[in-house]
Design a protein around this motif. Structure first.
Motif, short mmCIF file in Angstrom:
data_model
loop_
_atom_site.label_atom_id
_atom_site.label_comp_id
_atom_site.label_asym_id
_atom_site.label_seq_id
_atom_site.Cartn_x
_atom_site.Cartn_y
_atom_site.Cartn_z
N LEU A 57 0.65 -1.24 -0.12
CA LEU A 57 -0.10 0.01 -0.08
C LEU A 57 0.85 1.32 0.06
O LEU A 57 0.27 2.56 -0.78
N THR A 58 1.90 1.46 0.88
CA THR A 58 2.99 2.57 0.74
C THR A 58 3.38 2.74 -0.69
O THR A 58 3.73 3.98 -0.96
N LEU A 59 4.07 1.64 -1.29
CA LEU A 59 4.75 1.89 -2.59
C LEU A 59 3.59 2.26 -3.44
O LEU A 59 3.90 3.16 -4.32
N TYR A 60 2.46 1.60 -3.48
CA TYR A 60 1.36 2.16 -4.39
C TYR A 60 0.98 3.59 -4.44
O TYR A 60 0.89 4.23 -5.21
N ALA A 61 0.85 4.01 -3.09
CA ALA A 61 0.65 5.38 -2.59
C ALA A 61 1.67 6.43 -3.01
O ALA A 61 1.26 7.24 -3.91
N TYR A 62 2.93 5.87 -2.94
CA TYR A 62 4.02 6.72 -3.26
C TYR A 62 4.16 6.82 -4.95
O TYR A 62 4.37 7.87 -5.36
N ALA A 63 3.97 5.63 -5.49
CA ALA A 63 4.14 5.82 -6.95
C ALA A 63 2.92 6.33 -7.50
O ALA A 63 3.21 7.20 -8.51
N HIS A 64 1.85 6.20 -7.21
CA HIS A 64 0.58 7.07 -7.53
C HIS A 64 0.72 8.49 -7.40
O HIS A 64 0.49 9.39 -8.50
N MET A 65 1.16 8.95 -6.13
CA MET A 65 1.29 10.53 -6.24
C MET A 65 2.60 11.02 -7.01
O MET A 65 2.40 12.16 -7.33
N ARG A 66 3.56 10.18 -7.07
CA ARG A 66 4.77 10.57 -7.68
C ARG A 66 4.63 10.72 -9.23
O ARG A 66 4.97 11.66 -9.78
N TYR A 67 3.90 9.74 -9.82
CA TYR A 67 3.78 9.67 -11.40
C TYR A 67 2.36 9.91 -11.93
O TYR A 67 2.39 10.00 -12.92
N VAL A 98 2.44 6.79 -20.18
CA VAL A 98 3.18 6.67 -21.49
C VAL A 98 3.18 8.34 -22.01
O VAL A 98 2.13 8.62 -22.28
N CYS A 99 4.36 8.92 -21.86
CA CYS A 99 4.34 10.21 -22.69
C CYS A 99 5.60 10.29 -23.68
O CYS A 99 6.71 9.91 -23.41
N GLY A 100 5.15 10.60 -24.89
CA GLY A 100 5.73 10.84 -26.03
C GLY A 100 6.69 9.31 -26.36
O GLY A 100 7.69 8.93 -26.74
N GLY A 101 5.86 8.02 -26.12
CA GLY A 101 6.19 6.89 -26.56
C GLY A 101 6.99 6.18 -25.37
O GLY A 101 7.29 5.16 -25.70
N ALA A 102 7.43 6.86 -24.39
CA ALA A 102 8.14 6.15 -23.35
C ALA A 102 7.53 6.21 -21.93
O ALA A 102 6.57 6.94 -21.58
N GLU A 103 7.61 5.04 -21.41
CA GLU A 103 7.12 4.55 -20.08
C GLU A 103 7.77 5.48 -18.98
O GLU A 103 8.97 5.47 -18.92
N VAL A 104 7.00 6.21 -18.19
CA VAL A 104 7.54 7.20 -17.27
C VAL A 104 7.70 6.46 -15.71
O VAL A 104 8.73 6.55 -15.18
N VAL A 105 6.95 5.63 -15.45
CA VAL A 105 6.91 4.97 -14.26
C VAL A 105 8.07 3.79 -14.28
O VAL A 105 8.06 2.99 -15.45
N PRO A 106 8.72 3.60 -13.36
CA PRO A 106 10.05 2.87 -13.36
C PRO A 106 9.50 1.42 -13.59
O PRO A 106 8.57 0.94 -12.92
N VAL A 107 10.42 0.55 -13.95
CA VAL A 107 10.10 -0.61 -14.50
C VAL A 107 9.98 -1.81 -13.18
O VAL A 107 9.03 -2.76 -13.23
N TRP A 108 10.61 -1.39 -12.20
CA TRP A 108 10.42 -2.28 -11.01
C TRP A 108 9.32 -2.03 -10.03
O TRP A 108 8.85 -2.81 -9.09
N ILE A 109 8.45 -1.02 -10.22
CA ILE A 109 7.25 -0.73 -9.40
C ILE A 109 6.21 -1.91 -9.64
O ILE A 109 5.64 -2.32 -8.57
N ASN A 110 5.71 -1.94 -10.85
CA ASN A 110 4.71 -2.98 -11.04
C ASN A 110 5.15 -4.49 -10.41
O ASN A 110 4.15 -5.00 -9.84
N PRO A 111 6.21 -4.71 -10.77
CA PRO A 111 6.30 -6.45 -10.11
C PRO A 111 6.29 -6.14 -8.77
O PRO A 111 5.97 -7.41 -8.29
N ALA A 112 6.82 -5.13 -8.17
CA ALA A 112 6.78 -5.12 -6.74
C ALA A 112 5.42 -4.97 -6.23
O ALA A 112 5.30 -5.69 -5.18
N LEU A 113 4.51 -4.38 -6.76
CA LEU A 113 3.22 -4.29 -6.51
C LEU A 113 2.35 -5.71 -6.58
O LEU A 113 1.36 -5.77 -5.93
N PHE A 114 2.94 -6.55 -7.60
CA PHE A 114 2.59 -7.92 -7.50
C PHE A 114 3.18 -9.09 -6.62
O PHE A 114 2.44 -9.91 -5.98
#
Length: 142
Positions: A57-67, A98-114
């Motif tokens: 929950l902490t990681l999701y809240a941080y990532a959602h607020m950040r990105y 996705v902005c300008g064809g590039a993913e902005v959210v770091p690649v490690w966040i979604n695997p950690a959330l799973f």
């Protein structure tokens, strides 16, 4: 946003810190008692479960607020990727921007959330199983 929805995200960091502190205290108590081989206990497994689930929950809240959070969608890409315009794609779960064809959210966040909830639920199941099969110490001392 409703207060009921925000409350878990506010309490999650508090639970995270409390569970980490409790786990350290538990390990120190076991070390002082020279019980390292029996470090696994329902208490330790419960604390690991609380740590993993509140960490999720902490990681999701941080990532959602950040990105993902901004008042104007067109400002999101400028703030996070330096690209003018609106996001090409945006998703709350899994987190994606996705902005300008590039993913902005770091690649490690979604695997950690799973992975973190899986660890938390496995530790919780192990704690329940361990507590249910362990003989009651008080009743065996009669």
């Amino acid at each position: 946003m409703s207060d009921v929805i925000v409350l878990p995200f506010v309490l999650a960091p508090v639970v995270l810190v409390a569970a980490a502190f409790g786990l350290v205290v538990h390990a120190v108590q076991r070390a002082w008692a020279a019980e390292w081989p029996t470090l696994a206990s329902p208490r330790a497994l419960g604390l690991v479960s609380a740590l993993a689930l509140s960490g999720t929950l902490t990681l999701y809240a941080y990532a959602h607020m950040r990105y993902m959070t901004t008042f104007q969608p067109q400002d999101l890409c400028m703030l996070r990727a330096g690209v003018r315009g609106v996001p090409d794609a945006r998703s709350d779960f899994p987190l994606s921007l996705v902005c300008g064809g590039a993913e902005v959210v770091p690649v490690w966040i979604n695997p950690a959330l799973f992975v973190l909830p899986v660890i938390g639920l496995a530790a919780m199941a192990a704690a329940v199983r361990y507590a249910s099969i362990r003989p009651d110490r008080k009743s065996s001392q009669v």
